[in-house]
Design an enzyme around this catalytic site. Structure first.
Site: not given
Ligand code: NAD
Length: 284
Positions: A27, A82-83, A235, A168, A144, A170
């Protein structure tokens, strides 16, 4: 995401493509550059997918140090992608969390996180719903990925005294919390002009009060003031976090001998004889 302190310039290139996971891709992927403002020469080119996970987790846990209820030990983690493990370990190290309640709509993500955290010292509890995950948690992290106005937490799932670490939501059009939660919370942000466009607070009017995290950290504004308050760290990821992460990597590399600046640039003996350097390298 560009920034500079006048001496060094840095930027991060980053995507956000939730649909990627279905195709076996990530992602969030990123790389970044540091350069000298004085000469414009690049100093460092670094991968930043891992670095983004590290800096996001560090920032979240830092915010929670000021905002989470005293003695918080249990965190709910909704979204186990991933996070997830980076967030969990940062909250363990920096905030003293000892129990993690996991939930993801995809059970394989929860299994993966539980496996990776098996030797962390955290008590890891997989849950069957977001509602179950938040039960008994003093901190709720939502992480998410979905390009929509989602409702990962509804108003009835958040009780007095909890701290929400909303990661999530963002970018424009992407949120995780029901608007009513925002109306009951004291909201803390990285940089209001950016967060009003990208964060949970895009659901609120432009004048809704928020506090900048740096003001809390420097004692200019209160963070958590009582045990009943709901605090929300909205965030979105701010460029100075990436800049700090890049400079940290550069500083750590400097003493290792791995920090070599040569291969990044053409290096003609005479700076004006670039053509001659190419011609000689080609044997002309
Ligand atoms: P990822 O795709 O690896 O993981 C996201 C997870 O969310 C997946 O496992 C998915 O199955 C799950 N998911 C989706 N909808 C859901 C729901 N309704 N209920 C429960 N789980 C659900 O993504 P990631 O790298 O972990 O990133 C997650 C989010 O965080 C992304 O939107 C990314 O843009 C954001 N992010 C924000 C920052 C920040 O600084 N604020 C930094 C990194 C990532």
């Amino acid at each position: 995401m560009p920034t500079s302190d006048g001496e060094t310039y840095g930027f991060k290139y980053v995507n956000g493509h939730p649909k990627n996971t279905a195709e076996g891709l990530q992602t969030v992927t990123a790389f970044g550059v540091l350069a000298s403002v004085d000469t414009g020469y690049p100093l460092l080119l670094s991968e930043m997918t891992v670095l983004t996970a590290l800096r996001t987790a560090a920032t979240s846990a830092l915010a929670a140090r000021y905002l989470a209820p005293t003695g918080a030990r249990v965190m709910a983690m909704i979204g186990n992608g991933a996070q997830c493990e980076f967030q969990a370990l940062a909250f363990q190290q920096i905030c003293g969390i000892d129990t993690l309640r996991l939930y993801d709509i995809d059970a394989r993500a929860t299994d993966k996180a539980a496996r990776n955290l098996a030797r962390s010292g955290l008590t890891v509890i997989p849950c069957a719903s977001a509602q179950e995950a938040v039960t008994g948690a003093q901190i709720i992290t939502t992480c998410t990925a979905d390009k929509q106005y989602a409702t990962i937490l509804t108003d009835n799932m958040v009780g007095s005294g909890q701290h929400i670490n909303a990661i999530g939501g963002d970018c424009p059009g992407k949120t995780e919390l029901h608007r009513d939660i925002l109306l009951r919370s004291d909201i803390f942000v990285e940089f209001p002009p950016q967060t009003r466009i990208e964060g949970e607070i895009q659901q609120l009017g432009p004048d809704h009060p928020v506090t900048e995290l740096w003001q809390v950290m420097t004692g200019r504004a209160p963070g958590r003031t009582n045990a009943d308050q709901i605090t929300l760290f909205d965030s979105v990821g701010f460029a100075t976090e990436d800049f700090s992460a890049l400079r940290y990597v550069r500083d750590r590399l400097e003493d290792t001998g791995y920090y070599v600046n040569l291969d990044l640039l053409a290096d003609p003996d005479d700076p004006r004889d670039l053509f001659g350097m190419v011609a000689r390298a080609g044997g002309a």
